[in-house]
Design an enzyme around this catalytic site. Structure first.
Site, PDB file in Angstrom:
ATOM      1  N   GLU A  78       6.844  54.323  81.767  1.00  0.00           N
ATOM      2  CA  GLU A  78       6.364  53.537  82.909  1.00  0.00           C
ATOM      3  C   GLU A  78       4.887  53.783  83.233  1.00  0.00           C
ATOM      4  O   GLU A  78       4.446  53.498  84.348  1.00  0.00           O
ATOM      5  CB  GLU A  78       7.202  53.852  84.148  1.00  0.00           C
ATOM      6  CG  GLU A  78       8.616  53.337  84.070  1.00  0.00           C
ATOM      7  CD  GLU A  78       9.292  53.314  85.438  1.00  0.00           C
ATOM      8  OE1 GLU A  78       9.713  52.233  85.851  1.00  0.00           O
ATOM      9  OE2 GLU A  78       9.385  54.373  86.076  1.00  0.00           O
ATOM     10  N   HIS A  97       4.477  57.446  91.487  1.00  0.00           N
ATOM     11  CA  HIS A  97       5.649  56.572  91.382  1.00  0.00           C
ATOM     12  C   HIS A  97       6.884  57.445  91.506  1.00  0.00           C
ATOM     13  O   HIS A  97       6.992  58.467  90.831  1.00  0.00           O
ATOM     14  CB  HIS A  97       5.654  55.823  90.044  1.00  0.00           C
ATOM     15  CG  HIS A  97       6.949  55.130  89.781  1.00  0.00           C
ATOM     16  ND1 HIS A  97       7.405  54.101  90.574  1.00  0.00           N
ATOM     17  CD2 HIS A  97       7.922  55.346  88.857  1.00  0.00           C
ATOM     18  CE1 HIS A  97       8.583  53.701  90.123  1.00  0.00           C
ATOM     19  NE2 HIS A  97       8.923  54.442  89.092  1.00  0.00           N
ATOM     20  N   HIS A  99      11.383  57.801  92.897  1.00  0.00           N
ATOM     21  CA  HIS A  99      12.675  57.223  93.270  1.00  0.00           C
ATOM     22  C   HIS A  99      13.317  58.162  94.289  1.00  0.00           C
ATOM     23  O   HIS A  99      14.480  58.527  94.154  1.00  0.00           O
ATOM     24  CB  HIS A  99      13.601  57.083  92.062  1.00  0.00           C
ATOM     25  CG  HIS A  99      12.916  56.707  90.780  1.00  0.00           C
ATOM     26  ND1 HIS A  99      12.932  57.499  89.652  1.00  0.00           N
ATOM     27  CD2 HIS A  99      12.183  55.605  90.451  1.00  0.00           C
ATOM     28  CE1 HIS A  99      12.247  56.904  88.681  1.00  0.00           C
ATOM     29  NE2 HIS A  99      11.769  55.765  89.137  1.00  0.00           N
ATOM     30  N   HIS A 167      14.889  50.063  92.592  1.00  0.00           N
ATOM     31  CA  HIS A 167      14.200  50.979  91.689  1.00  0.00           C
ATOM     32  C   HIS A 167      13.550  52.167  92.412  1.00  0.00           C
ATOM     33  O   HIS A 167      13.976  53.302  92.229  1.00  0.00           O
ATOM     34  CB  HIS A 167      13.170  50.190  90.870  1.00  0.00           C
ATOM     35  CG  HIS A 167      12.423  51.015  89.866  1.00  0.00           C
ATOM     36  ND1 HIS A 167      11.760  50.476  88.806  1.00  0.00           N
ATOM     37  CD2 HIS A 167      12.207  52.359  89.780  1.00  0.00           C
ATOM     38  CE1 HIS A 167      11.199  51.438  88.094  1.00  0.00           C
ATOM     39  NE2 HIS A 167      11.446  52.584  88.678  1.00  0.00           N
TER      40      HIS A 167
HETATM   41 MN    MN Z   1      10.667  54.383  87.890  1.00  0.00          MN
END
Ligand code: MN
Length: 262
Positions: A78, A97, A99, A167
Protein backbone atom coordinates in the site's frame (compact mmCIF):
# COMPACT_ATOMS: atom_id res chain seq x y z
CA UNK A 1 30.71 8.11 4.86
CA UNK A 2 28.15 8.90 7.56
CA UNK A 3 24.50 8.66 6.45
CA UNK A 4 23.08 12.22 6.32
CA UNK A 5 19.61 10.77 6.92
CA UNK A 6 20.61 8.69 9.97
CA UNK A 7 18.77 10.91 12.46
CA UNK A 8 15.63 10.99 10.30
CA UNK A 9 15.69 7.20 9.83
CA UNK A 10 15.94 6.84 13.60
CA UNK A 11 13.06 9.28 14.19
CA UNK A 12 10.90 7.42 11.65
CA UNK A 13 11.71 4.05 13.25
CA UNK A 14 10.81 5.59 16.62
CA UNK A 15 7.50 6.91 15.18
CA UNK A 16 6.66 3.40 13.91
CA UNK A 17 7.25 1.89 17.33
CA UNK A 18 5.46 4.67 19.22
CA UNK A 19 2.36 4.26 17.04
CA UNK A 20 2.44 0.50 17.66
CA UNK A 21 2.96 0.98 21.40
CA UNK A 22 0.00 3.40 21.52
CA UNK A 23 -2.23 0.87 19.67
CA UNK A 24 -2.60 2.84 16.44
CA UNK A 25 -0.64 0.34 14.30
CA UNK A 26 -0.47 -3.45 14.66
CA UNK A 27 0.94 -5.98 12.17
CA UNK A 28 -0.17 -3.56 9.46
CA UNK A 29 -0.24 0.17 8.86
CA UNK A 30 2.73 2.41 8.13
CA UNK A 31 4.27 5.85 8.55
CA UNK A 32 6.41 7.80 6.09
CA UNK A 33 8.24 11.12 5.84
CA UNK A 34 9.12 13.27 2.84
CA UNK A 35 12.83 13.48 2.06
CA UNK A 36 14.12 16.71 3.67
CA UNK A 37 16.38 17.61 0.73
CA UNK A 38 14.43 16.19 -2.22
CA UNK A 39 10.64 16.80 -2.13
CA UNK A 40 10.27 14.19 -4.89
CA UNK A 41 11.29 11.36 -2.61
CA UNK A 42 10.03 9.89 0.62
CA UNK A 43 11.22 7.48 3.31
CA UNK A 44 9.23 4.43 4.43
CA UNK A 45 10.12 1.06 5.95
CA UNK A 46 10.30 -2.13 3.91
CA UNK A 47 7.50 -4.64 4.65
CA UNK A 48 7.76 -5.12 8.40
CA UNK A 49 5.41 -4.78 11.37
CA UNK A 50 5.80 -1.20 12.68
CA UNK A 51 6.69 -2.42 16.17
CA UNK A 52 9.81 -4.05 14.72
CA UNK A 53 10.96 -1.34 12.33
CA UNK A 54 14.62 -0.33 12.81
CA UNK A 55 16.55 2.53 11.13
CA UNK A 56 18.10 0.00 8.73
CA UNK A 57 14.65 -0.96 7.38
CA UNK A 58 13.90 2.57 6.18
CA UNK A 59 14.06 2.74 2.36
CA UNK A 60 13.99 5.69 -0.03
CA UNK A 61 11.22 5.89 -2.66
CA UNK A 62 10.33 8.13 -5.59
CA UNK A 63 6.85 9.70 -5.51
CA UNK A 64 5.82 6.90 -7.93
CA UNK A 65 6.55 4.63 -4.96
CA UNK A 66 9.50 2.90 -6.63
CA UNK A 67 12.69 2.21 -4.68
CA UNK A 68 15.48 4.68 -5.43
CA UNK A 69 18.02 1.88 -5.04
CA UNK A 70 16.81 -1.42 -6.48
CA UNK A 71 16.36 -4.27 -4.01
CA UNK A 72 14.52 -7.59 -3.85
CA UNK A 73 13.37 -6.91 -0.30
CA UNK A 74 9.56 -7.17 0.20
CA UNK A 75 7.84 -3.77 0.32
CA UNK A 76 4.47 -2.55 1.65
CA UNK A 77 1.89 -3.14 -1.08
CA UNK A 78 0.00 0.00 0.00
CA UNK A 79 2.97 2.37 -0.33
CA UNK A 80 1.18 4.25 -3.16
CA UNK A 81 -0.97 5.82 -0.42
CA UNK A 82 2.14 7.70 0.70
CA UNK A 83 3.56 8.52 -2.73
CA UNK A 84 0.27 9.79 -4.15
CA UNK A 85 -0.48 11.98 -1.12
CA UNK A 86 3.03 13.47 -1.22
CA UNK A 87 2.44 14.18 -4.93
CA UNK A 88 -0.94 15.82 -4.41
CA UNK A 89 -0.10 17.74 -1.24
CA UNK A 90 3.21 19.64 -1.25
CA UNK A 91 2.40 20.84 2.30
CA UNK A 92 2.22 17.29 3.67
CA UNK A 93 5.60 16.18 5.06
CA UNK A 94 4.59 12.92 6.76
CA UNK A 95 1.81 10.34 6.29
CA UNK A 96 0.28 7.64 8.54
CA UNK A 97 -2.03 4.89 7.31
CA UNK A 98 -3.74 2.73 9.95
CA UNK A 99 -6.65 0.43 10.78
CA UNK A 100 -6.86 1.36 14.47
CA UNK A 101 -9.77 -0.30 16.35
CA UNK A 102 -11.38 2.97 17.60
CA UNK A 103 -11.96 4.05 13.99
CA UNK A 104 -13.27 0.79 12.57
CA UNK A 105 -16.92 1.26 13.65
CA UNK A 106 -16.89 4.66 11.90
CA UNK A 107 -15.41 3.44 8.62
CA UNK A 108 -17.63 0.34 8.65
CA UNK A 109 -20.86 2.30 9.11
CA UNK A 110 -19.82 5.48 7.32
CA UNK A 111 -20.46 7.51 10.48
CA UNK A 112 -18.88 10.95 10.53
CA UNK A 113 -15.91 11.69 12.78
CA UNK A 114 -16.49 14.90 14.75
CA UNK A 115 -14.21 16.38 17.40
CA UNK A 116 -15.75 15.98 20.86
CA UNK A 117 -12.83 17.27 22.95
CA UNK A 118 -10.10 19.81 22.26
CA UNK A 119 -7.40 17.37 21.09
CA UNK A 120 -9.90 15.71 18.76
CA UNK A 121 -9.62 18.80 16.58
CA UNK A 122 -6.37 17.34 15.25
CA UNK A 123 -8.51 15.14 12.97
CA UNK A 124 -10.39 18.10 11.48
CA UNK A 125 -14.02 19.24 11.78
CA UNK A 126 -15.53 16.58 9.51
CA UNK A 127 -12.94 14.59 7.57
CA UNK A 128 -14.13 13.19 4.23
CA UNK A 129 -14.76 9.55 3.36
CA UNK A 130 -13.29 7.61 0.45
CA UNK A 131 -14.99 4.48 -0.84
CA UNK A 132 -12.72 2.44 -3.08
CA UNK A 133 -15.77 0.62 -4.48
CA UNK A 134 -17.15 3.77 -6.15
CA UNK A 135 -14.33 4.02 -8.68
CA UNK A 136 -12.76 0.58 -8.63
CA UNK A 137 -15.62 -1.89 -7.99
CA UNK A 138 -14.76 -5.12 -6.19
CA UNK A 139 -11.15 -5.07 -4.95
CA UNK A 140 -9.42 -6.76 -2.01
CA UNK A 141 -9.61 -3.27 -0.43
CA UNK A 142 -5.85 -2.78 -0.43
CA UNK A 143 -4.74 0.47 -2.05
CA UNK A 144 -2.04 -0.85 -4.37
CA UNK A 145 -2.47 0.85 -7.75
CA UNK A 146 -1.18 4.39 -8.24
CA UNK A 147 -4.63 5.42 -9.53
CA UNK A 148 -6.20 4.11 -6.31
CA UNK A 149 -3.74 6.13 -4.23
CA UNK A 150 -4.40 9.20 -6.39
CA UNK A 151 -8.15 8.78 -5.94
CA UNK A 152 -7.67 8.58 -2.16
CA UNK A 153 -5.53 11.74 -2.23
CA UNK A 154 -8.26 13.54 -4.22
CA UNK A 155 -10.87 12.55 -1.63
CA UNK A 156 -8.57 13.81 1.13
CA UNK A 157 -8.40 17.18 -0.65
CA UNK A 158 -7.17 19.88 1.72
CA UNK A 159 -8.02 17.89 4.85
CA UNK A 160 -5.50 16.25 7.19
CA UNK A 161 -7.43 13.02 7.50
CA UNK A 162 -9.49 10.81 5.20
CA UNK A 163 -11.65 7.89 6.35
CA UNK A 164 -11.60 4.81 4.13
CA UNK A 165 -14.83 2.82 4.08
CA UNK A 166 -14.44 -0.77 5.35
CA UNK A 167 -10.67 -0.28 5.57
CA UNK A 168 -9.08 2.35 7.83
CA UNK A 169 -7.72 5.88 7.98
CA UNK A 170 -4.99 7.95 6.31
CA UNK A 171 -3.56 11.14 7.82
CA UNK A 172 -1.10 13.78 6.72
CA UNK A 173 1.00 16.07 8.86
CA UNK A 174 3.62 18.80 8.65
CA UNK A 175 6.29 16.58 10.30
CA UNK A 176 6.70 13.11 11.77
CA UNK A 177 5.79 14.39 15.23
CA UNK A 178 2.80 16.30 13.91
CA UNK A 179 1.32 13.30 12.10
CA UNK A 180 1.95 11.01 15.10
CA UNK A 181 0.20 13.54 17.37
CA UNK A 182 -2.77 13.70 14.99
CA UNK A 183 -2.97 9.91 14.65
CA UNK A 184 -2.91 9.26 18.40
CA UNK A 185 -5.31 11.99 19.47
CA UNK A 186 -7.78 11.41 16.64
CA UNK A 187 -7.93 7.77 17.83
CA UNK A 188 -8.65 8.96 21.37
CA UNK A 189 -11.39 11.21 20.00
CA UNK A 190 -12.92 8.34 18.02
CA UNK A 191 -12.94 6.26 21.21
CA UNK A 192 -14.64 9.01 23.23
CA UNK A 193 -17.11 9.74 20.45
CA UNK A 194 -18.21 6.12 20.23
CA UNK A 195 -18.63 5.82 24.00
CA UNK A 196 -20.40 9.17 24.31
CA UNK A 197 -22.86 8.19 21.57
CA UNK A 198 -23.96 5.31 23.78
CA UNK A 199 -24.64 7.71 26.68
CA UNK A 200 -26.51 10.50 25.01
CA UNK A 201 -26.63 13.31 22.50
CA UNK A 202 -23.31 14.45 21.05
CA UNK A 203 -22.48 18.13 21.10
CA UNK A 204 -19.29 18.36 19.04
CA UNK A 205 -16.91 21.32 19.03
CA UNK A 206 -18.24 24.28 17.04
CA UNK A 207 -16.39 25.18 13.80
CA UNK A 208 -14.80 28.12 15.65
CA UNK A 209 -13.69 25.87 18.50
CA UNK A 210 -12.26 23.33 16.05
CA UNK A 211 -10.24 26.05 14.36
CA UNK A 212 -8.86 27.39 17.65
CA UNK A 213 -8.27 23.96 19.23
CA UNK A 214 -6.50 22.66 16.10
CA UNK A 215 -3.73 25.19 16.75
CA UNK A 216 -2.87 23.40 20.02
CA UNK A 217 -1.36 20.48 18.15
CA UNK A 218 0.85 22.72 16.05
CA UNK A 219 2.60 24.17 19.12
CA UNK A 220 5.99 22.58 19.54
CA UNK A 221 5.75 22.64 23.36
CA UNK A 222 2.73 20.34 23.35
CA UNK A 223 4.19 18.17 20.62
CA UNK A 224 7.50 17.86 22.48
CA UNK A 225 5.75 17.02 25.76
CA UNK A 226 3.67 14.28 24.14
CA UNK A 227 6.63 12.93 22.13
CA UNK A 228 8.77 12.68 25.28
CA UNK A 229 6.00 10.78 27.08
CA UNK A 230 5.45 8.34 24.21
CA UNK A 231 9.22 7.81 23.88
CA UNK A 232 9.58 7.03 27.59
CA UNK A 233 6.54 4.72 27.54
CA UNK A 234 8.08 2.87 24.59
CA UNK A 235 11.40 2.61 26.40
CA UNK A 236 9.71 1.20 29.53
CA UNK A 237 8.11 -1.40 27.28
CA UNK A 238 11.59 -2.28 25.97
CA UNK A 239 10.77 -1.12 22.45
CA UNK A 240 13.32 1.63 21.76
CA UNK A 241 14.76 1.13 18.25
CA UNK A 242 18.45 0.27 17.91
CA UNK A 243 20.78 3.12 16.92
CA UNK A 244 22.56 2.93 13.59
CA UNK A 245 21.96 0.83 10.52
CA UNK A 246 22.60 -2.83 11.12
CA UNK A 247 22.61 -5.72 8.68
CA UNK A 248 19.08 -7.01 8.14
CA UNK A 249 19.91 -10.59 9.03
CA UNK A 250 22.68 -11.71 11.31
CA UNK A 251 25.07 -14.27 9.87
CA UNK A 252 24.41 -17.70 11.34
CA UNK A 253 26.72 -18.81 14.12
CA UNK A 254 29.49 -21.07 12.93
CA UNK A 255 28.99 -24.69 13.94
CA UNK A 256 31.55 -26.64 15.91
CA UNK A 257 32.21 -24.11 18.65
CA UNK A 258 29.35 -25.05 20.95
CA UNK A 259 30.24 -25.10 24.60
CA UNK A 260 30.37 -28.44 26.30
CA UNK A 261 27.46 -29.16 28.55
CA UNK A 262 28.38 -29.78 32.11
MN1 MN B 1 -4.52 -0.57 4.83
Amino acid sequence: MPDPLAELRYELALANRILANEDVLDAFGHVSVRHPKDPNRYLLSCSRAPELVAPGDIMEYTLDSQLVTKSEIPLYSERVIHGEIFKARPDVMAVVHHHAPPFMPFVITGTDYVPVFHLGATGGAKPPFWDQRHEFGDTNLLVVKPEEGASLARAMGKHWMVLMNRHGVTLGGTSIRDVVFRAIFSCRNAEFLLRAKALGEIKPLSPGEVEKAAVISTKTTGQARAWELWTVRLDKAGGTPPRGVKAKSKPKAKPGKAKKKR
